[in-house]
Motif scaffolding. Structure first.
Motif, PDB file in Angstrom:
ATOM      1  N   LEU A 284      78.628  31.855 -18.290  1.00  0.00           N
ATOM      2  CA  LEU A 284      79.052  32.189 -16.851  1.00  0.00           C
ATOM      3  C   LEU A 284      78.465  33.748 -16.696  1.00  0.00           C
ATOM      4  O   LEU A 284      77.870  34.049 -15.712  1.00  0.00           O
ATOM      5  CB  LEU A 284      80.459  32.229 -16.793  1.00  0.00           C
ATOM      6  N   PHE A 285      78.366  34.562 -17.847  1.00  0.00           N
ATOM      7  CA  PHE A 285      77.789  35.872 -17.809  1.00  0.00           C
ATOM      8  C   PHE A 285      76.416  35.678 -17.423  1.00  0.00           C
ATOM      9  O   PHE A 285      75.425  36.419 -16.694  1.00  0.00           O
ATOM     10  CB  PHE A 285      77.932  36.719 -18.990  1.00  0.00           C
ATOM     11  N   LYS A 286      75.601  34.813 -18.088  1.00  0.00           N
ATOM     12  CA  LYS A 286      74.241  34.755 -17.661  1.00  0.00           C
ATOM     13  C   LYS A 286      73.773  34.165 -16.501  1.00  0.00           C
ATOM     14  O   LYS A 286      72.844  35.046 -15.775  1.00  0.00           O
ATOM     15  CB  LYS A 286      73.597  33.655 -18.807  1.00  0.00           C
ATOM     16  N   TRP A 287      74.463  33.252 -15.925  1.00  0.00           N
ATOM     17  CA  TRP A 287      74.352  32.902 -14.502  1.00  0.00           C
ATOM     18  C   TRP A 287      74.748  34.086 -13.460  1.00  0.00           C
ATOM     19  O   TRP A 287      74.141  34.321 -12.526  1.00  0.00           O
ATOM     20  CB  TRP A 287      75.073  31.649 -14.111  1.00  0.00           C
ATOM     21  N   ALA A 288      75.664  35.058 -13.873  1.00  0.00           N
ATOM     22  CA  ALA A 288      76.099  35.980 -13.104  1.00  0.00           C
ATOM     23  C   ALA A 288      75.170  37.087 -13.242  1.00  0.00           C
ATOM     24  O   ALA A 288      74.797  37.638 -12.078  1.00  0.00           O
ATOM     25  CB  ALA A 288      77.433  36.548 -13.665  1.00  0.00           C
ATOM     26  N   GLY A 289      74.563  37.200 -14.115  1.00  0.00           N
ATOM     27  CA  GLY A 289      73.325  38.312 -14.209  1.00  0.00           C
ATOM     28  C   GLY A 289      72.045  37.776 -13.585  1.00  0.00           C
ATOM     29  O   GLY A 289      71.461  38.594 -12.576  1.00  0.00           O
ATOM     30  N   VAL A 290      71.553  36.262 -13.511  1.00  0.00           N
ATOM     31  CA  VAL A 290      70.777  35.837 -12.833  1.00  0.00           C
ATOM     32  C   VAL A 290      70.740  36.091 -11.335  1.00  0.00           C
ATOM     33  O   VAL A 290      70.132  36.633 -10.413  1.00  0.00           O
ATOM     34  CB  VAL A 290      70.361  34.524 -13.148  1.00  0.00           C
ATOM     35  N   VAL A 291      72.162  35.958 -10.695  1.00  0.00           N
ATOM     36  CA  VAL A 291      72.432  36.014  -9.393  1.00  0.00           C
ATOM     37  C   VAL A 291      72.322  37.243  -9.065  1.00  0.00           C
ATOM     38  O   VAL A 291      72.027  37.809  -7.802  1.00  0.00           O
ATOM     39  CB  VAL A 291      73.746  35.311  -9.132  1.00  0.00           C
ATOM     40  N   MET A 292      73.067  38.361  -9.791  1.00  0.00           N
ATOM     41  CA  MET A 292      73.034  39.759  -9.345  1.00  0.00           C
ATOM     42  C   MET A 292      71.580  40.079  -9.138  1.00  0.00           C
ATOM     43  O   MET A 292      71.213  40.931  -8.030  1.00  0.00           O
ATOM     44  CB  MET A 292      73.564  40.469 -10.256  1.00  0.00           C
ATOM     45  N   LEU A 293      70.644  39.751  -9.949  1.00  0.00           N
ATOM     46  CA  LEU A 293      69.196  39.966  -9.811  1.00  0.00           C
ATOM     47  C   LEU A 293      68.790  39.802  -8.757  1.00  0.00           C
ATOM     48  O   LEU A 293      67.719  40.303  -7.925  1.00  0.00           O
ATOM     49  CB  LEU A 293      68.530  39.718 -11.224  1.00  0.00           C
ATOM     50  N   LEU A 294      68.941  38.394  -8.251  1.00  0.00           N
ATOM     51  CA  LEU A 294      68.313  37.963  -7.230  1.00  0.00           C
ATOM     52  C   LEU A 294      68.888  38.468  -6.201  1.00  0.00           C
ATOM     53  O   LEU A 294      68.090  38.677  -5.179  1.00  0.00           O
ATOM     54  CB  LEU A 294      68.562  36.364  -7.338  1.00  0.00           C
ATOM     55  N   VAL A 295      70.132  38.560  -5.968  1.00  0.00           N
ATOM     56  CA  VAL A 295      70.602  39.472  -4.786  1.00  0.00           C
ATOM     57  C   VAL A 295      70.247  40.860  -4.544  1.00  0.00           C
ATOM     58  O   VAL A 295      69.760  41.398  -3.351  1.00  0.00           O
ATOM     59  CB  VAL A 295      72.101  39.415  -4.857  1.00  0.00           C
ATOM     60  N   SER A 296      69.987  41.375  -5.513  1.00  0.00           N
ATOM     61  CA  SER A 296      69.234  42.870  -5.544  1.00  0.00           C
ATOM     62  C   SER A 296      67.922  42.940  -5.070  1.00  0.00           C
ATOM     63  O   SER A 296      67.509  43.728  -4.173  1.00  0.00           O
ATOM     64  CB  SER A 296      69.377  43.502  -7.048  1.00  0.00           C
ATOM     65  N   VAL A 297      67.188  41.797  -5.425  1.00  0.00           N
ATOM     66  CA  VAL A 297      65.741  41.586  -4.933  1.00  0.00           C
ATOM     67  C   VAL A 297      65.765  41.438  -3.661  1.00  0.00           C
ATOM     68  O   VAL A 297      64.944  41.701  -2.711  1.00  0.00           O
ATOM     69  CB  VAL A 297      64.882  40.814  -5.829  1.00  0.00           C
ATOM     70  N   VAL A 298      66.591  40.384  -3.041  1.00  0.00           N
ATOM     71  CA  VAL A 298      66.465  39.786  -1.743  1.00  0.00           C
ATOM     72  C   VAL A 298      66.912  40.988  -0.903  1.00  0.00           C
ATOM     73  O   VAL A 298      66.425  41.225   0.213  1.00  0.00           O
ATOM     74  CB  VAL A 298      67.521  38.624  -1.445  1.00  0.00           C
ATOM     75  N   VAL A 299      68.153  41.851  -1.402  1.00  0.00           N
ATOM     76  CA  VAL A 299      68.546  42.948  -0.541  1.00  0.00           C
ATOM     77  C   VAL A 299      67.462  43.974  -0.302  1.00  0.00           C
ATOM     78  O   VAL A 299      67.263  44.694   0.540  1.00  0.00           O
ATOM     79  CB  VAL A 299      69.894  43.529  -0.937  1.00  0.00           C
ATOM     80  N   ALA A 300      66.610  44.232  -1.430  1.00  0.00           N
ATOM     81  CA  ALA A 300      65.829  45.282  -1.443  1.00  0.00           C
ATOM     82  C   ALA A 300      64.512  45.055  -0.354  1.00  0.00           C
ATOM     83  O   ALA A 300      64.157  45.777   0.295  1.00  0.00           O
ATOM     84  CB  ALA A 300      65.094  45.580  -2.665  1.00  0.00           C
ATOM     85  N   PHE A 301      64.255  43.954  -0.170  1.00  0.00           N
ATOM     86  CA  PHE A 301      63.191  43.435   0.589  1.00  0.00           C
ATOM     87  C   PHE A 301      63.535  43.234   1.941  1.00  0.00           C
ATOM     88  O   PHE A 301      62.666  42.713   2.840  1.00  0.00           O
ATOM     89  CB  PHE A 301      62.299  42.385  -0.098  1.00  0.00           C
ATOM     90  N   SER A 302      64.884  42.694   2.131  1.00  0.00           N
ATOM     91  CA  SER A 302      65.266  42.537   3.581  1.00  0.00           C
ATOM     92  C   SER A 302      65.964  43.497   4.445  1.00  0.00           C
ATOM     93  O   SER A 302      66.054  43.448   5.612  1.00  0.00           O
ATOM     94  CB  SER A 302      66.394  41.318   3.387  1.00  0.00           C
ATOM     95  N   ASN A 303      66.046  44.618   3.697  1.00  0.00           N
ATOM     96  CA  ASN A 303      66.402  45.972   4.422  1.00  0.00           C
ATOM     97  C   ASN A 303      65.275  46.710   5.248  1.00  0.00           C
ATOM     98  O   ASN A 303      64.185  46.436   4.752  1.00  0.00           O
ATOM     99  CB  ASN A 303      67.288  46.766   3.674  1.00  0.00           C
ATOM    100  N   SER A 304      65.790  47.524   6.157  1.00  0.00           N
ATOM    101  CA  SER A 304      64.781  48.312   6.607  1.00  0.00           C
ATOM    102  C   SER A 304      64.075  49.271   5.673  1.00  0.00           C
ATOM    103  O   SER A 304      64.880  49.683   4.704  1.00  0.00           O
ATOM    104  CB  SER A 304      65.370  49.058   7.739  1.00  0.00           C
TER     105      SER A 304
END
Length: 300
Positions: A105-125
Motif C-alpha cells: 500500500l505504501f508503494k502505491w501511495a508513493g506513486v500516486v502522490m508523485l503523479l498528483v504532484s506532477v499533474v498539479v505542477a503542470f496544470s496550475n497557472s
C-alpha cells in the motif's frame, strides 16, 4: 515581519540543526540508527540542508537560493514519507502478512502522490515555478499521511501491543505534531486569516518542539512491546490475510488424509469399546477348550 520577529525566526532556525545533531549523536551512541536508518538519514539531510542554504540565504541572492531550497524540500518530503514506512514496519514487525500488505500500500501511495504532484505542477497557472507547485503538493500529501500515522498509532496501539514509550511512537508523535500544525496554518493562510510571515514563525516553533520530542524519546529508555489487549483479534487479522493470500485448494490431499485418519481412529475406538463390554452368555464369553471338554463327557 518586524525586527524582533525576524531575530526570533533566525534564532529558531539556527537552533534546529543543533538539536538535530544532538539527536543524531544519541541515536548513534545507542545504536538506534540501525533500527531507524531512514529517520537517521532524514536528520542528517536536515543538518546538511541547513549548512548549504543558510549561507546562501545570508547573501540575499534569491535566484541562487531558489534551487537548493526547493530541491532540499523535495528530498525532505521523500525521506519523510520513507520514515513513515519505516515506523509502519517497526510497528507491524510481529505480523508479517500485515507488514507485507502495508508495504504494498505504501508503494502505491508513493506513486500516486508523485503523479498528483506532477499533474498539479503542470496544470496550475505559471505564476510560480512548476517545481514549487510540485514540491508544495508533495509536502502537503506527506503531511496528511504523517497526521494519519499519529492518529493510527493513538487508536490502534493497544491492538498492536505498541507502548507509547517506544521510540517509534515518539518519532510519529513529532511528525504528527508538526504536520497537524502546518496543515492548519496553511488552511488559515489560504483563507486570508494568517500572514505568511506569522505562518513561517509558528512553523519554526513547531519544528523545534518536534525535535525536542525526538530528543526526549531518544534519551528515554526504549520500552518493549506490551501485551496487546486485543492481541487475539490482531492475530485473527493476520491469519485472515494469510488465508486470503495462500488459500487451501479444494482438490488438496490434506483434507482427504485428515478424513482417513479420523475414520481410522473412530474404528479403533469402537473395537476397543466392544471388546471391553462382552456379555457373559455370549459364545465369545466361553473360555477356550471348554467345548472340547463338553464333547468328551458326552461320549463317555
Amino acid at each position: 515581519m518586524n525586527w524582533h520577529s525576524h531575530t526570533v525566526f533566525l534564532y529558531l532556525w539556527c537552533t534546529q540543526p543543533i538539536l538535530q545533531s544532538v539527536v543524531v549523536a544519541i541515536l548513534w551512541r545507542r545504536k538506534l540508527h540501525k533500527q531507524f536508518p531512514v529517520f537517521f538519514l532524514f536528520l542528517l539531510a536536515q543538518v546538511a540542508n541547513f549548512a548549504v542554504i543558510f549561507p546562501i540565504w545570508r547573501t540575499g541572492d534569491y535566484g541562487l537560493y531558489f534551487w537548493p531550497f526547493w530541491l532540499g524540500e523535495a528530498v525532505n518530503a521523500v525521506l519523510g514519507f520513507k520514515v513513515i514506512h519505516e515506523i509502519f514496519l517497526d510497528v507491524f514487525r510481529p505480523y508479517h502478512t500485515l507488514k507485507d500488505l502495508g508495504t504494498l500500500l505504501f508503494k502505491w501511495a508513493g506513486v500516486v502522490m508523485l503523479l498528483v504532484s506532477v499533474v498539479v505542477a503542470f496544470s496550475n497557472s505559471f505564476d510560480q515555478s512548476p517545481l514549487v507547485h510540485a514540491v508544495t503538493t508533495l509536502q502537503r500529501s506527506v503531511r496528511i499521511v504523517q497526521l494519519g500515522l499519529i492518529l493510527f498509532m493513538l487508536l490502534f496501539s493497544s491492538f498492536l501491543g505498541v507502548s507509547r514509550k517506544q521510540v517509534s511512537f515518539g518519532i510519529s508523535l513529532g511528525f504528527g505534531l508538526f504536520a497537524s500544525v502546518e496543515l492548519m496554518l496553511m488552511a488559515l493562510n489560504s483563507g486570508g486569516f494568517l500572514r505568511m510571515a506569522n505562518l513561517n514563525l509558528i512553523n519554526m516553533v513547531t519544528q523545534v518542539l518536534a525535535i525536542l520530542v525526538w530528543l526526549g524519546y531518544s534519551l528515554s529508555r526504549q520500552a518493549v512491546r506490551v501485551g496487546a489487549v486485543n492481541h487475539l483479534q490482531t492475530q485473527r487479522w493476520e491469519q485472515g490475510l494469510a488465508d486470503l493470500q495462500h488459500p487451501v485448494p479444494s482438490d488438496s490431499l490434506i483434507p482427504m488424509f485428515e478424513g482417513m485418519v479420523e475414520r481410522a481412529f473412530s474404528r479403533s475406538s469402537n473395537l476397543e469399546s466392544a471388546e471391553g463390554h462382552i456379555p457373559l452368555n455370549s459364545p465369545d464369553s466361553v473360555p477356550r477348550g471348554s467345548s472340547s471338554a463338553v464333547a468328551s463327557k458326552t461320549r463317555q
